[in-house]
Design a protein around this motif. Structure first.
Motif, short mmCIF file in Angstrom:
data_model
loop_
_atom_site.label_atom_id
_atom_site.label_comp_id
_atom_site.label_asym_id
_atom_site.label_seq_id
_atom_site.Cartn_x
_atom_site.Cartn_y
_atom_site.Cartn_z
N GLY A 65 36.73 -23.31 52.37
CA GLY A 65 37.53 -22.33 51.64
C GLY A 65 36.73 -21.53 50.63
N PHE A 66 35.61 -22.08 50.17
CA PHE A 66 34.77 -21.36 49.21
C PHE A 66 34.07 -20.15 49.85
CE2 PHE A 66 35.24 -25.31 46.86
CZ PHE A 66 35.37 -24.85 45.55
N ARG A 67 34.18 -20.02 51.16
CA ARG A 67 33.63 -18.84 51.82
C ARG A 67 34.54 -17.63 51.63
NH1 ARG A 67 29.72 -18.43 55.60
NH2 ARG A 67 29.73 -20.66 56.02
N ALA A 246 40.53 -24.10 47.45
CA ALA A 246 39.12 -23.75 47.33
C ALA A 246 38.93 -22.23 47.38
CB ALA A 246 38.31 -24.43 48.43
N SER A 247 39.70 -21.57 48.24
CA SER A 247 39.62 -20.11 48.32
C SER A 247 40.06 -19.46 47.02
CB SER A 247 40.51 -19.60 49.48
OG SER A 247 40.14 -20.17 50.69
N PHE A 248 41.12 -20.01 46.43
CA PHE A 248 41.64 -19.49 45.16
C PHE A 248 40.60 -19.66 44.05
CE2 PHE A 248 43.98 -20.27 41.16
CZ PHE A 248 44.60 -19.03 41.03
N LEU A 252 38.54 -16.61 41.83
CA LEU A 252 38.47 -16.48 40.36
C LEU A 252 37.06 -16.14 39.89
CD1 LEU A 252 40.75 -19.46 39.25
CD2 LEU A 252 41.35 -17.03 39.42
N ASN A 253 36.08 -16.45 40.73
CA ASN A 253 34.70 -16.01 40.52
C ASN A 253 34.06 -16.56 39.24
OD1 ASN A 253 32.54 -14.59 41.65
ND2 ASN A 253 32.89 -12.81 40.33
N PHE A 254 34.43 -17.78 38.85
CA PHE A 254 33.78 -18.35 37.67
C PHE A 254 32.73 -19.40 38.05
CE2 PHE A 254 37.60 -21.04 38.17
CZ PHE A 254 37.03 -22.31 38.20
N ILE A 255 32.62 -19.67 39.35
CA ILE A 255 31.57 -20.57 39.82
C ILE A 255 30.38 -19.73 40.24
CG2 ILE A 255 30.94 -22.28 41.57
CD1 ILE A 255 33.81 -23.13 41.72
N SER A 258 25.09 -19.34 43.19
CA SER A 258 24.14 -20.35 43.64
C SER A 258 24.84 -21.67 43.93
CB SER A 258 23.04 -20.57 42.58
OG SER A 258 23.63 -20.96 41.34
N VAL A 259 25.85 -22.00 43.13
CA VAL A 259 26.61 -23.24 43.33
C VAL A 259 27.48 -23.11 44.58
CG1 VAL A 259 28.36 -24.77 42.35
CG2 VAL A 259 26.60 -23.78 40.87
N VAL A 260 28.11 -21.93 44.76
CA VAL A 260 28.94 -21.70 45.94
C VAL A 260 28.10 -21.82 47.21
CG1 VAL A 260 30.31 -19.99 47.21
CG2 VAL A 260 30.64 -20.26 44.75
N THR A 261 26.88 -21.29 47.16
CA THR A 261 25.98 -21.38 48.31
C THR A 261 25.70 -22.84 48.66
OG1 THR A 261 24.90 -19.28 47.73
CG2 THR A 261 23.69 -20.78 49.18
#
Length: 319
Positions: A65-67, A246-248, A252-255, A258-261
């Protein structure tokens, strides 16, 4: 450890020319199947193999979902949503009807339909526990989608210079009709950045629709249990809500990126380990039982989806 070893090996192979189109998940299940049917698997490994093919596989889907960045899909406009709903509704219906014509097991037809219409192996994995299918059916469906999607990506790459459409429209068609995200990314490369961006956005829109489609399938397949037991009889794929959460969070774009990758890398290997676990549970005789029918349904279903291309382009030109 065995499924991790297979996943790492598949990851290395996936970096080679041609194999990068197939991707690590597809290679993992194929290696697992080859291992199962050529080498002896220690019976003591079975508990770990089951853990990989169930728990780790679902954990991988949640992290996948982080994608998704939901705002990117919203920004793309109504055309993406309309196209993706059309593609999924038509393809699911068409392939389920084909399954009846071919007299294919209805659960296997459902898995092939979900894999073709939504997002390949991930959709098959998400739908499988809902319809309570046999594990070998999951492997058969994933294999059919893997091979067909790879062939489709190669055909797209070959045809691109000869198609009378723009790079953007080529990207739209790629994202709307190919199976795996790996297939979409590979096929969109000849069109450059414009094509690749359009392809990924349209494809991620299909991935997002996995959530409502999975819930709808659960409701339709389990109507009898729902009538007898109420909502308690309805299998709810809770990990799908983890995917949405995870998508939500990612939206929010606070992570940090580099961590999302890193999270997506973990997701990829968890999914690959799960695929390896599925492969290690499959005997070749399981394929011979079904014969050529699953392949026939998958191929004709994909051809039917490709027939939507003119309508898809019309939608994007008009909206």
């Amino acid at each position: 450890m065995l499924t991790l070893f297979i996943a790492v090996a598949a990851g290395l192979i996936a970096k080679l020319p041609f194999f990068e189109i197939m991707g690590i998940m597809i290679l993992s299940i194929l290696i697992g199947m080859i291992w199962k049917n050529t080498l002896q698997v220690n019976p003591g490994y079975q508990e770990g193999i089951q853990f990989s093919s169930k728990v780790l596989l679902r954990a991988g889907i949640i992290l996948l979902g982080f994608r998704l960045n939901l705002l990117d899909i919203v920004a793309a406009g109504y055309a993406v949503l309309v196209t993706d709903v059309l593609v999924i509704a038509f393809t699911m219906t068409f392939i389920l009807l084909l399954g009846k014509v071919f007299k294919l097991d209805k659960h296997l037809s459902m898995l092939i339909a979900a894999g073709t219409a939504i997002c390949g192996a991930a959709a098959i994995i998400a739908v499988a526990p809902i319809i309570k299918n046999k594990q070998e059916h999951t492997a058969i469906a994933v294999s059919c989608i893997a091979i067909l999607g790879t062939v489709g990506a190669l055909i797209y790459i070959f045809l691109f210079p000869h198609l009378p459409i723009s790079k953007y429209e080529y990207g739209v068609l790629t994202g709307a009709t190919l199976h795996e995200l790996a297939h979409v990314v590979a096929a969109a490369v000849p069109g450059g950045a414009e094509s690749s961006e359009a392809a990924v956005i349209v494809k991620l829109g299909r991935v997002l629709l996995l959530i409502p489609v999975a819930l709808l399938i659960s409701f339709v397949i389990n109507r009898k249990e729902l009538t007898e037991k109420g909502l308690k009889g309805l299998p709810i794929p809770w990990f799908i809500f983890g995917f949405l959460f995870a998508s939500f969070i990612n939206t929010l774009n606070f992570i940090p990126d580099s961590v999302v990758t890193y999270i997506l890398l973990v997701s990829t290997y968890l999914l690959a380990m799960g695929m390896a676990g599925l492969g290690l549970n499959v005997n070749y005789k399981d394929f011979s039982k079904e014969g050529i029918k699953p392949v026939g349904v998958a191929v004709v279903g994909f051809i039917g989806l490709l027939a939507l291309a003119p309508l898809i382009l019309y939608i994007f030109r008009m909206i």
